[in-house]
Design a protein around this motif. Structure first.
Motif, PDB file in Angstrom:
ATOM      1  N   ALA A 115       0.880  -1.160   0.045  1.00 47.32           N
ATOM      2  CA  ALA A 115      -0.042  -0.050  -0.033  1.00 47.32           C
ATOM      3  C   ALA A 115       1.108   1.457   0.013  1.00 47.32           C
ATOM      4  N   ILE A 116       1.873   1.207   0.757  1.00 56.25           N
ATOM      5  CA  ILE A 116       2.945   2.433   0.843  1.00 56.25           C
ATOM      6  C   ILE A 116       3.571   2.839  -0.666  1.00 56.25           C
ATOM      7  N   GLU A 117       3.944   1.532  -1.295  1.00 56.39           N
ATOM      8  CA  GLU A 117       4.205   1.894  -2.657  1.00 56.39           C
ATOM      9  C   GLU A 117       3.316   2.290  -3.761  1.00 56.39           C
ATOM     10  N   THR A 217       2.272  -3.956  15.931  1.00 52.93           N
ATOM     11  CA  THR A 217       1.803  -3.362  14.742  1.00 52.93           C
ATOM     12  C   THR A 217       2.373  -2.448  13.947  1.00 52.93           C
ATOM     13  N   PRO A 218       2.382  -2.180  12.842  1.00 54.59           N
ATOM     14  CA  PRO A 218       3.032  -0.985  12.104  1.00 54.59           C
ATOM     15  C   PRO A 218       2.548   0.067  12.552  1.00 54.59           C
ATOM     16  N   GLY A 219       3.336   1.241  12.347  1.00 54.29           N
ATOM     17  CA  GLY A 219       3.056   2.611  12.592  1.00 54.29           C
ATOM     18  C   GLY A 219       3.949   3.621  12.119  1.00 54.29           C
ATOM     19  N   PRO A 220       3.307   4.824  11.940  1.00 52.51           N
ATOM     20  CA  PRO A 220       4.142   5.948  11.207  1.00 52.51           C
ATOM     21  C   PRO A 220       5.148   6.821  12.287  1.00 52.51           C
ATOM     22  N   LEU A 221       6.136   7.130  11.674  1.00 49.82           N
ATOM     23  CA  LEU A 221       7.275   8.193  12.256  1.00 49.82           C
ATOM     24  C   LEU A 221       7.235   9.467  11.276  1.00 49.82           C
ATOM     25  N   ALA A 222       7.023  10.634  12.024  1.00 41.99           N
ATOM     26  CA  ALA A 222       7.396  11.971  11.043  1.00 41.99           C
ATOM     27  C   ALA A 222       7.557  13.018  12.154  1.00 41.99           C
ATOM     28  N   ARG A 223       7.829  13.830  11.117  1.00 41.69           N
ATOM     29  CA  ARG A 223       8.162  15.230  11.731  1.00 41.69           C
ATOM     30  C   ARG A 223       6.931  16.160  12.374  1.00 41.69           C
ATOM     31  N   THR A 224       5.872  15.752  11.466  1.00 40.41           N
ATOM     32  CA  THR A 224       4.667  16.492  11.671  1.00 40.41           C
ATOM     33  C   THR A 224       3.622  15.683  12.130  1.00 40.41           C
ATOM     34  N   VAL A 225       2.274  16.053  12.521  1.00 43.55           N
ATOM     35  CA  VAL A 225       1.335  15.284  12.808  1.00 43.55           C
ATOM     36  C   VAL A 225       0.402  14.963  11.629  1.00 43.55           C
ATOM     37  N   GLN A 226       0.484  15.868  10.528  1.00 43.81           N
ATOM     38  CA  GLN A 226      -0.031  15.870   9.385  1.00 43.81           C
ATOM     39  C   GLN A 226       0.383  14.599   8.653  1.00 43.81           C
ATOM     40  N   ALA A 229      -0.546  11.052  10.229  1.00 43.14           N
ATOM     41  CA  ALA A 229      -1.948  10.648   9.951  1.00 43.14           C
ATOM     42  C   ALA A 229      -2.057  10.487   8.341  1.00 43.14           C
ATOM     43  N   ALA A 230      -1.406  11.179   7.467  1.00 40.84           N
ATOM     44  CA  ALA A 230      -1.412  10.709   6.067  1.00 40.84           C
ATOM     45  C   ALA A 230      -0.742   9.498   5.723  1.00 40.84           C
ATOM     46  N   LEU A 231       0.308   9.188   6.555  1.00 44.64           N
ATOM     47  CA  LEU A 231       0.972   7.850   6.490  1.00 44.64           C
ATOM     48  C   LEU A 231       0.227   6.626   6.985  1.00 44.64           C
ATOM     49  N   LEU A 232      -0.627   7.022   8.030  1.00 45.93           N
ATOM     50  CA  LEU A 232      -1.427   6.094   8.813  1.00 45.93           C
ATOM     51  C   LEU A 232      -2.706   5.710   7.643  1.00 45.93           C
ATOM     52  N   TRP A 245      -9.984  -6.794  12.576  1.00 42.75           N
ATOM     53  CA  TRP A 245      -9.681  -5.526  12.061  1.00 42.75           C
ATOM     54  C   TRP A 245     -10.819  -4.569  12.466  1.00 42.75           C
ATOM     55  N   LEU A 246     -10.435  -3.329  12.294  1.00 40.11           N
ATOM     56  CA  LEU A 246     -11.187  -2.202  12.428  1.00 40.11           C
ATOM     57  C   LEU A 246     -12.139  -1.704  11.423  1.00 40.11           C
ATOM     58  N   PRO A 247     -13.337  -1.465  11.627  1.00 39.47           N
ATOM     59  CA  PRO A 247     -13.707  -0.578  10.601  1.00 39.47           C
ATOM     60  C   PRO A 247     -13.071   0.815   9.963  1.00 39.47           C
ATOM     61  N   ASN A 248     -13.106   1.003   8.568  1.00 37.53           N
ATOM     62  CA  ASN A 248     -12.606   2.292   8.247  1.00 37.53           C
ATOM     63  C   ASN A 248     -13.103   3.494   8.876  1.00 37.53           C
ATOM     64  N   PRO A 249     -12.396   4.588   9.186  1.00 31.24           N
ATOM     65  CA  PRO A 249     -13.091   5.629   9.932  1.00 31.24           C
ATOM     66  C   PRO A 249     -13.945   6.404   8.594  1.00 31.24           C
ATOM     67  N   GLU A 250     -14.758   7.122   9.151  1.00 26.21           N
ATOM     68  CA  GLU A 250     -15.747   7.740   8.307  1.00 26.21           C
ATOM     69  C   GLU A 250     -15.176   8.758   7.301  1.00 26.21           C
ATOM     70  N   ILE A 251     -14.167   9.613   8.034  1.00 26.05           N
ATOM     71  CA  ILE A 251     -13.232  10.378   7.176  1.00 26.05           C
ATOM     72  C   ILE A 251     -11.749  10.027   7.426  1.00 26.05           C
ATOM     73  N   SER A 252     -11.014  10.490   6.537  1.00 31.78           N
ATOM     74  CA  SER A 252      -9.364  10.102   6.964  1.00 31.78           C
ATOM     75  C   SER A 252      -9.039  10.720   7.773  1.00 31.78           C
ATOM     76  N   PHE A 253      -7.868   9.869   8.426  1.00 28.38           N
ATOM     77  CA  PHE A 253      -7.096  10.604   9.839  1.00 28.38           C
ATOM     78  C   PHE A 253      -6.496  11.918   9.292  1.00 28.38           C
ATOM     79  N   LEU A 254      -6.001  12.093   8.118  1.00 28.32           N
ATOM     80  CA  LEU A 254      -5.730  13.499   7.623  1.00 28.32           C
ATOM     81  C   LEU A 254      -6.603  14.560   7.875  1.00 28.32           C
ATOM     82  N   GLU A 255      -7.841  14.255   7.303  1.00 28.05           N
ATOM     83  CA  GLU A 255      -9.097  15.104   7.358  1.00 28.05           C
ATOM     84  C   GLU A 255      -9.387  15.386   8.559  1.00 28.05           C
TER      85      GLU A 255
END
Length: 313
Positions: A115-117, A217-226, A229-232, A245-255
């Motif tokens: 998915a990352i690629e 679990t995999p998880g993101p490392l970044a310099r900003t919260v944005q 969230a986008a990598l998540l 599994w968890l249901p997909n959120p109604e809106i993206s984590f970034l939004e």
């Protein structure tokens, strides 16, 4: 922008620079490969640098960038990033922090890295980890030690220490990590980054099934919260056969970052029984708590008694 400014810009900004034509995928990839060549010997952030693969991908992306409709490109088209060496990537070594596996080349790529690629990221290589991800520092026997870019005498934490060192030193805009007992959050704290451990079932572990009953679990490392969230958003998703599994959120984590939070009840602790806490860390927690209170959240005081969990963990 000079190369240093480019290297320390966010992944979201880099994606915009590529779309606008201000920088090409090949130019951006070369910025990071040059910085890795200059700094990695001292930092030990990357255990494998996939320079030829990254350059080849960047050339293909640059050609596509020149010929195609840029509005149809995936969101992070041409943005480079590394993968923690606990996760396999087909065709690259996968040592999992063990020198004995130095010559082991992975034969498959897990779904979340596919998915990352698929989001357009160009993989720069594999970042260092402790043996099987088991230690809160990154000093695998027989392999290079990862060091903290802020002070080379200190650890970047573990087990995603190489990933954190790479992001903090500007050897990547963000990075893939993984976390069971703090392996993303600890390095984020050590290196001044944003690290997030998702809930069990948010990111698929296919085709491997599950790790430690979902504790890891995999998880993101970044310099900003944005960016985190986008990598998540990119890594998240169910694959048929996942044990939970968890249901997909109604809106993206970034939004969701654009939505105002209601007042939250937040527990604040500056002490943990039987654990030494540095005064600077306590002051940091108090500063954060004051800021949260100013934002309208409700603070509680105290720390649960973790003593009964130490031995089983």
């Amino acid at each position: 922008m000079n190369p240093t400014d480019v290297a320390f810009s966010s992944a979201l900004d880099q994606a915009r620079l590529i779309r606008s034509g201000e920088i090409s995928p090949l130019e951006l990839t070369q910025v990071y490969l040059d910085r890795i060549a200059q700094h990695n010997d001292r930092l030990g952030a990357y255990i494998t640098v996939a320079a030829e693969r990254a350059i080849s991908t960047a050339k293909e992306q640059t050609e596509q960038w020149h010929q195609g409709d840029r509005s149809t490109l995936p969101p992070f088209f041409g943005v480079p990033m590394p993968i923690k060496d606990l996760a396999p990537v087909a065709g690259l070594p996968c040592m999992r922090g063990l020198a004995a596996l130095r010559d082991r080349v992975a034969e498959y790529t897990p779904a979340h890295i596919q998915a990352i690629e698929g989001a357009g990221f160009n993989l720069l290589g594999k970042t260092s980890t402790s043996e099987l991800g088991s230690m809160p520092f990154t000093e695998p026997m027989g392999l290079p030690t990862a060091r903290n870019p802020w002070n080379l005498d200190y650890t970047p934490g573990g087990s995603s220490g190489g990933a954190a060192a790479a992001v903090a030193a500007g050897l990547a805009p963000l990075a893939h990590g993984s976390d069971g007992g703090g392996s993303v959050r600890g390095p984020a704290g050590c290196c001044g980054l944003v690290g997030f451990k998702p809930s069990r079932g948010r990111i698929s572990q296919a085709p491997e099934g599950e790790h430690l009953m979902g504790l890891a679990t995999p998880g993101p490392l970044a310099r900003t919260v944005q960016d985190a969230a986008a990598l998540l958003d990119v890594m998240s998703g169910y694959v048929v056969g996942d044990p939970y599994w968890l249901p997909n959120p109604e809106i993206s984590f970034l939004e969701q970052l654009d939505h105002e939070l209601p007042p939250l009840n937040i527990a604040v602790a500056t002490e943990i029984p039987n654990w030494p806490i540095h005064p600077d860390c306590q002051a940091g927690v108090q500063h954060t708590a004051k800021h949260l209170e100013q934002l309208g959240h409700h603070l509680g005081v105290g720390c649960p008694d973790f003593s009964g969990l130490e031995a089983p963990f």
